[in-house]
Design an enzyme around this catalytic site. Sequence first.
Site, PDB file in Angstrom:
ATOM      1  N   GLY A  14     -29.643 -58.474  -3.013  1.00  0.00           N
ATOM      2  CA  GLY A  14     -30.150 -58.049  -1.695  1.00  0.00           C
ATOM      3  C   GLY A  14     -31.557 -58.494  -1.360  1.00  0.00           C
ATOM      4  N   SER A  15     -31.970 -59.669  -1.839  1.00  0.00           N
ATOM      5  CA  SER A  15     -33.328 -60.113  -1.481  1.00  0.00           C
ATOM      6  C   SER A  15     -33.410 -60.521  -0.009  1.00  0.00           C
ATOM      7  CB  SER A  15     -33.815 -61.237  -2.394  1.00  0.00           C
ATOM      8  OG  SER A  15     -33.136 -62.438  -2.138  1.00  0.00           O
ATOM      9  N   MET A  99     -20.075 -61.681  -0.996  1.00  0.00           N
ATOM     10  CA  MET A  99     -19.307 -62.720  -1.692  1.00  0.00           C
ATOM     11  C   MET A  99     -17.815 -62.721  -1.391  1.00  0.00           C
ATOM     12  SD  MET A  99     -21.715 -64.303  -2.995  1.00  0.00           S
ATOM     13  CE  MET A  99     -21.007 -65.473  -4.153  1.00  0.00           C
ATOM     14  N   HIS A 118     -26.457 -69.293   4.293  1.00  0.00           N
ATOM     15  CA  HIS A 118     -25.865 -70.145   3.270  1.00  0.00           C
ATOM     16  C   HIS A 118     -26.961 -71.019   2.648  1.00  0.00           C
ATOM     17  CE1 HIS A 118     -22.678 -72.326   1.272  1.00  0.00           C
ATOM     18  NE2 HIS A 118     -23.325 -73.440   1.585  1.00  0.00           N
ATOM     19  N   ASP A 154     -17.774 -71.162   5.921  1.00  0.00           N
ATOM     20  CA  ASP A 154     -19.098 -71.699   6.264  1.00  0.00           C
ATOM     21  C   ASP A 154     -19.040 -72.770   7.352  1.00  0.00           C
ATOM     22  OD1 ASP A 154     -20.226 -70.041   4.264  1.00  0.00           O
ATOM     23  OD2 ASP A 154     -19.815 -71.537   2.730  1.00  0.00           O
ATOM     24  N   GLN A 182     -37.170 -69.990   1.640  1.00  0.00           N
ATOM     25  CA  GLN A 182     -36.915 -70.345   3.042  1.00  0.00           C
ATOM     26  C   GLN A 182     -35.862 -69.435   3.664  1.00  0.00           C
ATOM     27  OE1 GLN A 182     -38.898 -72.353   4.719  1.00  0.00           O
ATOM     28  NE2 GLN A 182     -39.990 -72.454   2.768  1.00  0.00           N
ATOM     29  N   GLU A 183     -34.893 -69.000   2.857  1.00  0.00           N
ATOM     30  CA  GLU A 183     -33.885 -68.061   3.378  1.00  0.00           C
ATOM     31  C   GLU A 183     -34.573 -66.806   3.912  1.00  0.00           C
ATOM     32  OE1 GLU A 183     -30.404 -67.181   1.007  1.00  0.00           O
ATOM     33  OE2 GLU A 183     -30.685 -68.997  -0.162  1.00  0.00           O
TER      34      GLU A 183
HETATM   35  C1  GRF Z   1     -28.403 -66.252  -1.134  1.00  0.00           C
HETATM   36  O1  GRF Z   1     -28.732 -67.453  -1.765  1.00  0.00           O
HETATM   37  C2  GRF Z   1     -27.522 -66.472   0.062  1.00  0.00           C
HETATM   38  O2  GRF Z   1     -27.800 -67.671   0.736  1.00  0.00           O
HETATM   39  C3  GRF Z   1     -26.163 -66.563  -0.561  1.00  0.00           C
HETATM   40  O3  GRF Z   1     -26.168 -65.604  -1.593  1.00  0.00           O
HETATM   41  C4  GRF Z   1     -27.518 -65.392  -2.030  1.00  0.00           C
HETATM   42  C5  GRF Z   1     -27.774 -63.923  -1.862  1.00  0.00           C
HETATM   43  O4  GRF Z   1     -29.011 -63.530  -2.384  1.00  0.00           O
HETATM   44  N1  GRF Z   1     -25.130 -66.374   0.430  1.00  0.00           N
HETATM   45  P1  GRF Z   1     -29.580 -62.080  -2.108  1.00  0.00           P
HETATM   46  O5  GRF Z   1     -28.489 -61.095  -2.546  1.00  0.00           O
HETATM   47  O6  GRF Z   1     -29.880 -61.940  -0.637  1.00  0.00           O
HETATM   48  O7  GRF Z   1     -30.801 -61.971  -2.951  1.00  0.00           O
END
Ligand code: GRF
Length: 213
Positions: A14-15, A99, A118, A154, A182-183
């Site tokens: 959950g980052s 997932m 993604h 996707d 970057q996410e």
């Molecule tokens: C991230 O890399 C996201 O792009 C992918 O799964 C990962 C989830 O990371 N779909 P987090 O649980 O948000 O830390």
Amino acid sequence: MQPLKIAVLISGRGSNLQAIMDSIESSELPAKILCVISDKPDAYGLERARKHGIQAETVDYKEIAKTCGRASQLDTYESILLDTLQRYNPDLVCLAGYMRIIGPKIISAFRGRIINIHPALLPSFPGLHSQKQALDHGVKISGCTVHFVDEGCDTGPIILQKAVPVLEDDTEETLSVRILEQEHRAYPEAIRLIAEGRVRIEGRKTKISKDGK
Ligand code: GRF
């Protein structure tokens, strides 16, 4: 402006959820998280949500799978998840490290209102292990994509992307860390565009307006 009401679906650490919560708390993002829902009871993201006083629920895929036949387990899971989402009635559903494939029932109930992040520059490297796929392919630039969710894997209209260089000595881990940084910028930014009414889906593309009109 009313804050955008969102539900966040997670499966793990959950980052990205954390980045969204932080952006809301610092008033950069005009949104309110109504609930965080996980398909796994031990997802660390659930704890993060509770620490911020956000409703955190599990729709436990494995438990559901145990109690109904194999053929109907997906259908049952999806119906329960849809009921849970409809109970909160969010404007937008954000997949953040969730997932599982979102099934047709939920897609049609929330058409154009589900987004995902993604860890690659789509349409390159969809599916699992995108950072490894990028390294194995030898691309020099990768990154992340926030996109609408459709029936494909996707494949939905892209809202925004951020690029990162792939370095000579990168491993899957080091590249993943660079992309994740970057996410954490991209996801709140994309949600903000939607909250401001600036994102329109046109066919397989999105149009982002400058001022929300
Ligand atoms: C991230 O890399 C996201 O792009 C992918 O799964 C990962 C989830 O990371 N779909 P987090 O649980 O948000 O830390």
